[in-house]
Design a protein around this motif. Structure first.
Motif, PDB file in Angstrom:
ATOM      1  N   TRP A 135       0.837  -1.203   0.000  1.00  0.00           N
ATOM      2  CA  TRP A 135       0.000   0.000   0.000  1.00  0.00           C
ATOM      3  C   TRP A 135       0.874   1.256   0.000  1.00  0.00           C
ATOM      4  CZ3 TRP A 135      -0.621   4.532   2.416  1.00  0.00           C
ATOM      5  CH2 TRP A 135      -1.812   5.230   2.188  1.00  0.00           C
ATOM      6  N   THR A 138       2.825   1.854  -3.337  1.00  0.00           N
ATOM      7  CA  THR A 138       1.916   2.290  -4.408  1.00  0.00           C
ATOM      8  C   THR A 138       1.444   3.715  -4.159  1.00  0.00           C
ATOM      9  OG1 THR A 138       1.168  -0.008  -4.632  1.00  0.00           O
ATOM     10  CG2 THR A 138      -0.145   1.686  -5.728  1.00  0.00           C
ATOM     11  N   ALA A 139       1.112   4.018  -2.895  1.00  0.00           N
ATOM     12  CA  ALA A 139       0.646   5.369  -2.566  1.00  0.00           C
ATOM     13  C   ALA A 139       1.725   6.415  -2.833  1.00  0.00           C
ATOM     14  CB  ALA A 139       0.204   5.426  -1.111  1.00  0.00           C
ATOM     15  N   SER A 145      -4.946   6.910  -3.074  1.00  0.00           N
ATOM     16  CA  SER A 145      -5.200   5.998  -1.971  1.00  0.00           C
ATOM     17  C   SER A 145      -5.971   4.758  -2.410  1.00  0.00           C
ATOM     18  CB  SER A 145      -5.985   6.724  -0.869  1.00  0.00           C
ATOM     19  OG  SER A 145      -6.270   5.846   0.196  1.00  0.00           O
ATOM     20  N   ALA A 148      -3.762   2.309  -4.287  1.00  0.00           N
ATOM     21  CA  ALA A 148      -2.870   1.639  -3.351  1.00  0.00           C
ATOM     22  C   ALA A 148      -3.601   0.530  -2.606  1.00  0.00           C
ATOM     23  CB  ALA A 148      -2.307   2.656  -2.353  1.00  0.00           C
TER      24      ALA A 148
END
Length: 201
Positions: A135, A138-139, A145, A148
């Motif tokens: 997460w 990716t964020a 968000s 992610a």
């Protein structure tokens, strides 16, 4: 003497416990206590930490994130300590359902990402750590968000298998499927290129 609960009855009780714990709408409670009004009337209307962040109150958003994740973890850890691994997985899944479909809010709840991560961290911390890092990476890269969350959810069952926790893969798969379903509007906006980025209201 009172009849001892059957194994199914024990599991049912832990599922109910997990659901009721997961149903506690911390985002709603925290924003009201902070004098921010009803979070469901702000931004996306979601009760999770991402929408709480749109109020500009980072502390409230962090508290929501930790408590939403914590309720999933607590459901798992208590069930495991008192009733074993099957009860732990069921309680964790039920806590996730409670967050998404809380009885106190007419079954209209959040999207479950923080609770999903809390459940995974408690069930098998290596999978939880992998999902959290997925997460976060990716964020940081895309600053979206929802994307992610989707990437972390989709990869969680794979992490379970690769890290040697095959018995958790089915739970991770079920949670991931529900996260995808809960994010259908976000997926539509991602495809259209209109999904908001982190830090923008």
């Amino acid at each position: 003497m009172p009849e001892v609960l059957s194994p199914f009855g024990v599991l049912l009780l832990w599922a109910l416990f997990g659901y009721l714990l997961g149903s506690i709408p911390f985002g709603v409670l925290i924003t009201r206590a902070a004098g921010l009004g009803d979070i469901r009337a702000i931004g996306s209307g979601n009760i999770g930490a991402t929408n709480v962040l749109r109020t500009g109150r980072k502390g409230a958003a962090l508290a929501t994130l930790l408590l939403d994740g914590g309720k999933g973890a607590v459901a798992v850890l208590l069930a495991r300590a008192l009733a074993g691994e099957d009860a732990a997985q069921l309680a964790g899944f039920a806590a996730f359902l409670g967050h998404c479909f809380p009885v106190w809010l007419g079954f209209r709840g959040g999207k479950g990402v923080a609770t999903f991560l809390g459940v995974l961290l408690a069930i098998a911390w290596p999978i939880g750590i992998a999902a959290c890092l997925t997460w976060l990476a990716t964020a940081v890269l895309v600053r979206i968000s929802s994307l992610a969350a989707l990437v972390a959810a989709v990869l969680a069952p794979l992490w379970a298998v690769l890290l040697g926790w095959g018995e958790v893969a089915l739970l991770a798969l079920g949670l991931a499927a529900l996260i995808l379903i809960r994010h259908r509007p976000n997926i539509a906006r991602l495809l259209a290129g209109t999904e908001p980025r982190i830090g923008r209201r």
